[in-house]
Write a protein that holds these residues in place. Sequence first.
Motif, short mmCIF file in Angstrom:
data_model
loop_
_atom_site.label_atom_id
_atom_site.label_comp_id
_atom_site.label_asym_id
_atom_site.label_seq_id
_atom_site.Cartn_x
_atom_site.Cartn_y
_atom_site.Cartn_z
N PHE A 188 1.13 -13.81 146.07
CA PHE A 188 0.93 -13.44 144.62
C PHE A 188 -0.67 -13.56 144.48
N PHE A 189 -1.27 -14.70 144.75
CA PHE A 189 -2.65 -14.60 144.37
C PHE A 189 -3.43 -13.67 145.06
N SER A 190 -3.16 -13.27 146.38
CA SER A 190 -4.00 -12.26 147.09
C SER A 190 -4.12 -11.00 146.35
N PHE A 191 -2.70 -10.66 145.96
CA PHE A 191 -2.69 -9.53 145.31
C PHE A 191 -3.59 -9.35 143.92
N ILE A 192 -3.29 -10.51 143.13
CA ILE A 192 -4.21 -10.52 142.08
C ILE A 192 -5.61 -10.37 142.25
N LEU A 193 -6.12 -11.27 143.37
CA LEU A 193 -7.57 -11.07 143.84
C LEU A 193 -8.01 -9.82 144.24
N SER A 194 -7.25 -9.13 144.91
CA SER A 194 -7.47 -7.49 145.14
C SER A 194 -7.62 -6.94 143.99
N TYR A 195 -6.60 -6.80 143.07
CA TYR A 195 -6.59 -5.96 142.07
C TYR A 195 -7.99 -6.41 141.26
N VAL A 196 -8.10 -7.60 140.70
CA VAL A 196 -9.51 -8.05 140.01
C VAL A 196 -10.73 -7.27 140.70
N LEU A 197 -10.72 -7.89 142.02
CA LEU A 197 -12.06 -7.49 142.77
C LEU A 197 -12.37 -5.76 142.55
N GLU A 198 -11.05 -5.06 142.88
CA GLU A 198 -11.25 -3.43 142.77
C GLU A 198 -11.17 -2.89 141.49
N THR A 199 -10.72 -3.72 140.53
CA THR A 199 -10.82 -2.98 139.08
C THR A 199 -11.99 -3.37 138.38
N TYR A 200 -12.56 -4.86 138.48
CA TYR A 200 -13.70 -5.21 137.83
C TYR A 200 -14.91 -5.25 138.61
N LYS A 201 -14.84 -4.76 140.05
CA LYS A 201 -15.94 -4.37 140.79
C LYS A 201 -16.77 -6.01 140.91
N ARG A 226 -1.69 -28.58 145.37
CA ARG A 226 -0.90 -27.39 146.16
C ARG A 226 -1.85 -26.37 145.77
N ALA A 227 -2.35 -25.87 144.44
CA ALA A 227 -3.20 -24.98 144.09
C ALA A 227 -4.25 -24.78 144.73
N ILE A 228 -5.06 -26.13 144.79
CA ILE A 228 -6.43 -26.04 145.53
C ILE A 228 -6.29 -25.91 147.10
N HIS A 229 -5.38 -26.50 147.46
CA HIS A 229 -5.16 -25.76 149.01
C HIS A 229 -4.88 -24.28 149.15
N LEU A 230 -4.40 -23.76 148.28
CA LEU A 230 -4.10 -22.23 148.43
C LEU A 230 -5.52 -21.54 148.01
N TYR A 231 -6.30 -22.11 147.20
CA TYR A 231 -7.33 -21.49 146.63
C TYR A 231 -8.52 -21.73 147.96
N THR A 232 -8.38 -22.85 148.41
CA THR A 232 -9.45 -22.91 149.70
C THR A 232 -8.88 -21.94 150.89
#
Length: 156
Positions: free
Chosen positions: A100-113, A127-133
């Motif tokens: 879920f978050f990898s998709f969002i990261l890719s989208y934001v990095l590509e769309t907003y440069k 739980r979230a901090i572990h994922l983000y790390t």
Amino acid sequence: MQFVVKRMTEEYAKQILTWKYEAPYDFYNNEESSESLNELLENPYFALLNTDETLVGFFCIGSAAQVPFGNTVGAYSEDITDIGIGMNPSLTGQGFGAEFFSFILSYVLETYKADSLRLSVAAFNQRAIHLYTKLGFVKKMEFSRGSIEFITMVKK
């Protein structure tokens, strides 16, 4: 799971405002009010749907992703693109977070440069901090607002 990004609509926003998370994540529950609805509709919020058109989550960018109090302690003084996310509570804790978050990261990095991304998370949300790390974010700053501690994390 495959995802589709859509502009936030009133229908999606109203669904999100009814989501209820179990403790201790109930901190992220929203109130169903015109103010909350306007927050989702008037700021850069996006709905994330699966291929069945089911709302699986949302994300926001810019100041909408910041904890307002953080500005008073310099948490957002660097010019970095902020990102915030929320996943449908029926899907949390089931191993979908990285996808879920990898998709969002890719989208934001590509769309907003964006060169770098920053997020804010409640310190109790291990739980979230572990994922983000796991996805390359590092802790940058901690600050408190009342009894809640927050952490900003940055990915370069």
